[in-house]
Write an enzyme that holds these catalytic residues in place. Sequence first.
Site, PDB file in Angstrom:
ATOM      1  N   ARG A  15       0.750  -1.041   0.081  1.00 40.77           N
ATOM      2  CA  ARG A  15       0.045  -0.273  -0.079  1.00 40.77           C
ATOM      3  C   ARG A  15       0.901   1.201  -0.121  1.00 40.77           C
ATOM      4  NH1 ARG A  15      -0.204  -2.087   5.306  1.00 40.77           N
ATOM      5  NH2 ARG A  15      -1.833  -3.323   4.700  1.00 40.77           N
ATOM      6  N   ILE A  17       3.242   4.633  -0.527  1.00 34.53           N
ATOM      7  CA  ILE A  17       4.053   4.988  -1.265  1.00 34.53           C
ATOM      8  C   ILE A  17       4.853   3.914  -2.048  1.00 34.53           C
ATOM      9  CG2 ILE A  17       6.473   6.116  -1.375  1.00 34.53           C
ATOM     10  CD1 ILE A  17       5.436   7.860   0.818  1.00 34.53           C
ATOM     11  N   LYS A  37       4.719  -8.506   4.849  1.00 31.79           N
ATOM     12  CA  LYS A  37       4.247  -9.320   5.622  1.00 31.79           C
ATOM     13  C   LYS A  37       2.919  -9.376   5.366  1.00 31.79           C
ATOM     14  CE  LYS A  37       5.411  -7.629   9.676  1.00 31.79           C
ATOM     15  NZ  LYS A  37       5.426  -7.311  11.094  1.00 31.79           N
ATOM     16  N   TYR A 163      12.520   7.070  17.183  1.00 31.14           N
ATOM     17  CA  TYR A 163      12.246   7.163  15.679  1.00 31.14           C
ATOM     18  C   TYR A 163      13.032   7.423  14.967  1.00 31.14           C
ATOM     19  CZ  TYR A 163      10.029   8.253  11.341  1.00 31.14           C
ATOM     20  OH  TYR A 163       9.509   8.344   9.737  1.00 31.14           O
TER      21      TYR A 163
END
Length: 288
Positions: A15, A17, A37, A163
């Site tokens: 899904r 980009i 996955k 992150y």
Amino acid sequence: MSLQKKTLFISGGSRGIGLAIALRAARDGANVTIAAKTAEPHPKLPGTIYTAAQAIEEAGGRALPVVCDIREEEQVAAAVAATAEKFGGIDICINNASAIQLTGTLDTDMKRFDLMHQINARGTFLVSKTCIPHLKAAANPHILNLAPPLDMKAKWFKGHVAYTMAKFGMSMCTLGMSAEFAADGIAVNSLWPLTAIDTAAVRNLLGGAGVAAMSRSPEIMADAAHAILTRPARATTGNFFIDEEVLREEGMTDFSRYAPGAKGPLAGDFFVPDEVFARTDTKVTGLF
């Protein structure tokens, strides 16, 4: 300026980009492996590797959906081997898979810290490493990491240091591998959006429909990626590209097609250096 008969190995890609990049290549007649996955539909997110493969073939390409957790070395090796066997080699590696959680230090549990580093930094390293022997045999080999410029300002770490560390790990793969494999003619670059992109991450984690309305569609990243991947590899390496700037280099001046419903300024993305915003005439608000 075509990816016809080129073979792309894309991590993630069911899904967002990654899928947009796959579909843009498919319109040229490319071969695309979707290594992710998502074999079963997600209750809140659209798309699986099989629906992505169907869309790729409907767009004119050939597809290989492979169930692959890029944290697992054996699964990556098997997915890369299957790609080379089916399509006769690998020309392009797209490191698209990524995990995100925008939490501060005290609110980030180590399980999530490990997940982000295993997918973002380690996964990019592993997928690239496994593809490189095949890329060395390709005519115009590229690795493209969906990773930001290394803008080492504290504001990008404050609030979500875990992150940022993981995402910049992908960028450091670009920095190091572009030099390491320059003699082999393998281009290694990063691509990052100027503005927020309307993806599941934006809708579910970064502000919902309000921010999505201030975002561009994934197709701008796909078109920018296509422009990079069709350039000569030996002359196009070690760059931290921004999507809009790539397309301006290609002669584009009107970007309204990527945000047709926007009523005002667009949301500027994370990690975009101030000097990049300064040199664009696109109206962007510093939402992030």
